[in-house]
Scaffold this motif. Sequence first.
Motif, PDB file in Angstrom:
ATOM      1  N   ALA A 128      -3.335   6.989 -16.751  1.00  0.00           N
ATOM      2  CA  ALA A 128      -4.284   5.926 -17.091  1.00  0.00           C
ATOM      3  C   ALA A 128      -3.826   4.587 -16.520  1.00  0.00           C
ATOM      4  O   ALA A 128      -4.638   3.807 -16.008  1.00  0.00           O
ATOM      5  CB  ALA A 128      -4.445   5.833 -18.609  1.00  0.00           C
ATOM      6  N   ARG A 129      -2.525   4.308 -16.619  1.00  0.00           N
ATOM      7  CA  ARG A 129      -2.011   3.049 -16.064  1.00  0.00           C
ATOM      8  C   ARG A 129      -2.184   3.008 -14.551  1.00  0.00           C
ATOM      9  O   ARG A 129      -2.609   1.992 -13.986  1.00  0.00           O
ATOM     10  CB  ARG A 129      -0.535   2.903 -16.437  1.00  0.00           C
ATOM     11  N   LEU A 130      -1.859   4.121 -13.885  1.00  0.00           N
ATOM     12  CA  LEU A 130      -2.020   4.157 -12.432  1.00  0.00           C
ATOM     13  C   LEU A 130      -3.481   4.029 -12.035  1.00  0.00           C
ATOM     14  O   LEU A 130      -3.819   3.360 -11.056  1.00  0.00           O
ATOM     15  CB  LEU A 130      -1.438   5.463 -11.885  1.00  0.00           C
ATOM     16  N   GLY A 131      -4.366   4.711 -12.780  1.00  0.00           N
ATOM     17  CA  GLY A 131      -5.786   4.597 -12.474  1.00  0.00           C
ATOM     18  C   GLY A 131      -6.278   3.173 -12.589  1.00  0.00           C
ATOM     19  O   GLY A 131      -7.032   2.690 -11.750  1.00  0.00           O
ATOM     20  N   ALA A 132      -5.846   2.465 -13.642  1.00  0.00           N
ATOM     21  CA  ALA A 132      -6.239   1.066 -13.804  1.00  0.00           C
ATOM     22  C   ALA A 132      -5.692   0.201 -12.676  1.00  0.00           C
ATOM     23  O   ALA A 132      -6.373  -0.714 -12.186  1.00  0.00           O
ATOM     24  CB  ALA A 132      -5.749   0.549 -15.161  1.00  0.00           C
ATOM     25  N   GLU A 133      -4.462   0.492 -12.233  1.00  0.00           N
ATOM     26  CA  GLU A 133      -3.869  -0.293 -11.151  1.00  0.00           C
ATOM     27  C   GLU A 133      -4.595  -0.060  -9.840  1.00  0.00           C
ATOM     28  O   GLU A 133      -4.876  -1.003  -9.086  1.00  0.00           O
ATOM     29  CB  GLU A 133      -2.390   0.057 -11.012  1.00  0.00           C
ATOM     30  N   VAL A 134      -4.927   1.212  -9.546  1.00  0.00           N
ATOM     31  CA  VAL A 134      -5.654   1.513  -8.309  1.00  0.00           C
ATOM     32  C   VAL A 134      -7.036   0.869  -8.336  1.00  0.00           C
ATOM     33  O   VAL A 134      -7.482   0.275  -7.343  1.00  0.00           O
ATOM     34  CB  VAL A 134      -5.758   3.043  -8.113  1.00  0.00           C
ATOM     35  N   GLN A 135      -7.734   0.970  -9.456  1.00  0.00           N
ATOM     36  CA  GLN A 135      -9.058   0.368  -9.557  1.00  0.00           C
ATOM     37  C   GLN A 135      -8.996  -1.149  -9.497  1.00  0.00           C
ATOM     38  O   GLN A 135      -9.925  -1.792  -9.002  1.00  0.00           O
ATOM     39  CB  GLN A 135      -9.723   0.829 -10.857  1.00  0.00           C
ATOM     40  N   ALA A 136      -7.898  -1.746  -9.981  1.00  0.00           N
ATOM     41  CA  ALA A 136      -7.748  -3.197  -9.893  1.00  0.00           C
ATOM     42  C   ALA A 136      -7.649  -3.658  -8.443  1.00  0.00           C
ATOM     43  O   ALA A 136      -8.005  -4.797  -8.116  1.00  0.00           O
ATOM     44  CB  ALA A 136      -6.516  -3.647 -10.675  1.00  0.00           C
ATOM     45  N   HIS A 137      -7.161  -2.775  -7.562  1.00  0.00           N
ATOM     46  CA  HIS A 137      -7.082  -3.094  -6.136  1.00  0.00           C
ATOM     47  C   HIS A 137      -8.346  -2.687  -5.383  1.00  0.00           C
ATOM     48  O   HIS A 137      -8.373  -2.733  -4.152  1.00  0.00           O
ATOM     49  CB  HIS A 137      -5.869  -2.399  -5.501  1.00  0.00           C
TER      50      HIS A 137
ATOM     51  N   GLN B 294       0.826  -1.200   0.000  1.00  0.00           N
ATOM     52  CA  GLN B 294       0.000   0.000   0.000  1.00  0.00           C
ATOM     53  C   GLN B 294       0.869   1.262   0.000  1.00  0.00           C
ATOM     54  O   GLN B 294       0.573   2.237  -0.687  1.00  0.00           O
ATOM     55  CB  GLN B 294      -0.932  -0.018   1.214  1.00  0.00           C
ATOM     56  N   ALA B 295       1.952   1.228   0.779  1.00  0.00           N
ATOM     57  CA  ALA B 295       2.876   2.366   0.793  1.00  0.00           C
ATOM     58  C   ALA B 295       3.507   2.573  -0.576  1.00  0.00           C
ATOM     59  O   ALA B 295       3.647   3.711  -1.056  1.00  0.00           O
ATOM     60  CB  ALA B 295       3.952   2.136   1.852  1.00  0.00           C
ATOM     61  N   ASN B 296       3.885   1.478  -1.237  1.00  0.00           N
ATOM     62  CA  ASN B 296       4.502   1.588  -2.564  1.00  0.00           C
ATOM     63  C   ASN B 296       3.524   2.159  -3.582  1.00  0.00           C
ATOM     64  O   ASN B 296       3.891   2.998  -4.411  1.00  0.00           O
ATOM     65  CB  ASN B 296       4.992   0.207  -3.009  1.00  0.00           C
ATOM     66  N   LEU B 297       2.246   1.717  -3.536  1.00  0.00           N
ATOM     67  CA  LEU B 297       1.255   2.222  -4.479  1.00  0.00           C
ATOM     68  C   LEU B 297       0.961   3.696  -4.221  1.00  0.00           C
ATOM     69  O   LEU B 297       0.828   4.491  -5.174  1.00  0.00           O
ATOM     70  CB  LEU B 297      -0.027   1.394  -4.382  1.00  0.00           C
ATOM     71  N   ALA B 298       0.882   4.100  -2.949  1.00  0.00           N
ATOM     72  CA  ALA B 298       0.660   5.516  -2.626  1.00  0.00           C
ATOM     73  C   ALA B 298       1.836   6.372  -3.103  1.00  0.00           C
ATOM     74  O   ALA B 298       1.649   7.472  -3.642  1.00  0.00           O
ATOM     75  CB  ALA B 298       0.448   5.678  -1.126  1.00  0.00           C
ATOM     76  N   PHE B 299       3.044   5.874  -2.908  1.00  0.00           N
ATOM     77  CA  PHE B 299       4.229   6.589  -3.387  1.00  0.00           C
ATOM     78  C   PHE B 299       4.199   6.738  -4.912  1.00  0.00           C
ATOM     79  O   PHE B 299       4.472   7.818  -5.457  1.00  0.00           O
ATOM     80  CB  PHE B 299       5.494   5.842  -2.951  1.00  0.00           C
ATOM     81  N   THR B 300       3.843   5.656  -5.622  1.00  0.00           N
ATOM     82  CA  THR B 300       3.840   5.692  -7.085  1.00  0.00           C
ATOM     83  C   THR B 300       2.820   6.692  -7.606  1.00  0.00           C
ATOM     84  O   THR B 300       3.106   7.457  -8.538  1.00  0.00           O
ATOM     85  CB  THR B 300       3.540   4.288  -7.643  1.00  0.00           C
ATOM     86  N   VAL B 301       1.624   6.702  -7.007  1.00  0.00           N
ATOM     87  CA  VAL B 301       0.584   7.633  -7.452  1.00  0.00           C
ATOM     88  C   VAL B 301       1.029   9.071  -7.206  1.00  0.00           C
ATOM     89  O   VAL B 301       0.891   9.951  -8.074  1.00  0.00           O
ATOM     90  CB  VAL B 301      -0.745   7.326  -6.732  1.00  0.00           C
ATOM     91  N   THR B 302       1.587   9.337  -6.022  1.00  0.00           N
ATOM     92  CA  THR B 302       2.002  10.701  -5.684  1.00  0.00           C
ATOM     93  C   THR B 302       3.166  11.147  -6.563  1.00  0.00           C
ATOM     94  O   THR B 302       3.200  12.290  -7.048  1.00  0.00           O
ATOM     95  CB  THR B 302       2.395  10.771  -4.203  1.00  0.00           C
ATOM     96  N   ARG B 303       4.125  10.273  -6.782  1.00  0.00           N
ATOM     97  CA  ARG B 303       5.277  10.631  -7.625  1.00  0.00           C
ATOM     98  C   ARG B 303       4.832  10.939  -9.046  1.00  0.00           C
ATOM     99  O   ARG B 303       5.315  11.900  -9.660  1.00  0.00           O
ATOM    100  CB  ARG B 303       6.294   9.487  -7.628  1.00  0.00           C
ATOM    101  N   GLU B 304       3.890  10.149  -9.574  1.00  0.00           N
ATOM    102  CA  GLU B 304       3.418  10.398 -10.928  1.00  0.00           C
ATOM    103  C   GLU B 304       2.688  11.737 -11.014  1.00  0.00           C
ATOM    104  O   GLU B 304       2.823  12.459 -12.015  1.00  0.00           O
ATOM    105  CB  GLU B 304       2.496   9.253 -11.386  1.00  0.00           C
ATOM    106  N   ALA B 305       1.926  12.073  -9.972  1.00  0.00           N
ATOM    107  CA  ALA B 305       1.224  13.358  -9.982  1.00  0.00           C
ATOM    108  C   ALA B 305       2.216  14.523  -9.959  1.00  0.00           C
ATOM    109  O   ALA B 305       2.044  15.518 -10.679  1.00  0.00           O
ATOM    110  CB  ALA B 305       0.277  13.435  -8.789  1.00  0.00           C
ATOM    111  N   ILE B 306       3.270  14.419  -9.131  1.00  0.00           N
ATOM    112  CA  ILE B 306       4.271  15.489  -9.067  1.00  0.00           C
ATOM    113  C   ILE B 306       5.047  15.568 -10.381  1.00  0.00           C
ATOM    114  O   ILE B 306       5.327  16.661 -10.900  1.00  0.00           O
ATOM    115  CB  ILE B 306       5.217  15.250  -7.871  1.00  0.00           C
ATOM    116  N   THR B 307       5.406  14.407 -10.944  1.00  0.00           N
ATOM    117  CA  THR B 307       6.118  14.396 -12.222  1.00  0.00           C
ATOM    118  C   THR B 307       5.270  15.018 -13.322  1.00  0.00           C
ATOM    119  O   THR B 307       5.773  15.773 -14.169  1.00  0.00           O
ATOM    120  CB  THR B 307       6.495  12.953 -12.602  1.00  0.00           C
TER     121      THR B 307
END
Length: 438
Positions: free
Chosen positions: A393-402, A330-343
């Motif tokens: 889009a990839r992150l959204g699909a990954e979050v929705q998959a969980h 969960q920490a890794n997924l939260a980090f990935t989503v936040t990093r992508e938003a900042i990037t």
Amino acid sequence: MEYRQLSGRGSPMRAGKKTQGWIQLWNRPYMTFVAVFLCAIYETMMLTRLILAPSSANRTLYQVMKSASWGLPLFVVIIFLTLVTLCLRRLYPLATLLAVSGLLALSAAIYGSGCTYLIIPWLVNLYACAVEAKSMASLAAGLCSSTILGLLSIALSANWHHDVHFTDLLYPTGLAFALCLTAAFFSRSARQSRMSEQALEEERSHAQTLARERDQAMYQSKVAADLHDSLGHDLTAIIALSEGMDHASGKPEIDEAISMINDLARQGLDDTRTAVKTLQSKAGPENDPAQSIGEEHGWNDIKPILDHARQAGISTALTETGRRPQDPRQANLAFTVTREAITNALRHGQGVDRIVVSWDHDSQGGTNITVRDDGQLLNNDADNNGSNGTGLARLGAEVQAHGGSFHSGPGPDGWILQARIPSLAATAADNTGKEESA
């Protein structure tokens, strides 16, 4: 023209499909009871004839029923047991054939040639045994036992009750026996041929699947090699150039920026090597689609990402409420989503001066993520669009998959990304419980 000839009326292809359709219809479970129903109608008609017109019925059977009060009830019970046994002929072909043959011999011993009332159910069971028998040995044993009991029934009728000649009952019964076996062996041969074709088709499909997996593995290895050669070379060159410029300008802010470039290049090179190893490994993410290609990141790993934005001249802030879940995924997924938003804000935002990140952990173990920036969307940048961009889009699909939710788009004062990540540990436990119950 050739296609019309192959698929026209009366063609072998159409005939084969029609035959296969009839075979599939015959193998349906409810078709088991069609023959039982027809046999029941036949036996009912014969019993009705025996009761209403006894003079035209079997003479020995009528005499036994007339002389003993148990004659008719026992005969009805024998017929009922035969029909019930007939319902199980596909599941237990050998056992049911022996049972019906035994009932045939019993009726011959008691009612003489009245045993002919059971000839049709006996032939139906004989056909089922010849078609459904698992092996030729069991089929031979069943046929031998049934033949012996059939001959015994004819002998009891002819030599004990003396109501029929042995040959008069043997010839028609033997002819029906031979015709039934002939039809059964044709059906058994067609069934085995169909099963062989199905096995061949499954083997062909399996070979095609293996070929596709092999081609995919070769393409994956090629992508990994190209990634290692091109991106790895470029990042290595950036690292060498930035190290050569370390503290060469004499200006602290420029030296700090060069140092940050060196750190980012090294981190990118490490991530590239990890991705290449994962692509080249057979025990990679294909075994676990939810597994990340790179290393696992924790909650505190977001701080260097915020520092990079600050060093780029953007004011950043992180607010966090609630208790952090102790789940590394969960920490890794939260980090990935936040990093992508900042990037995305750094890459696609125009005039971004402020980025605000909010992590709100609820009592159910979930995390609500909100990332806001005050930049304007560049019209020619499609990747910042949450519906079309590959990263979001990839992150959204990954979050929705969980089992979570994901949304990004223009806000009142810039761009906003909102995501909810449920408790991944609870979700995994629920899925495991459903699999065990299933």
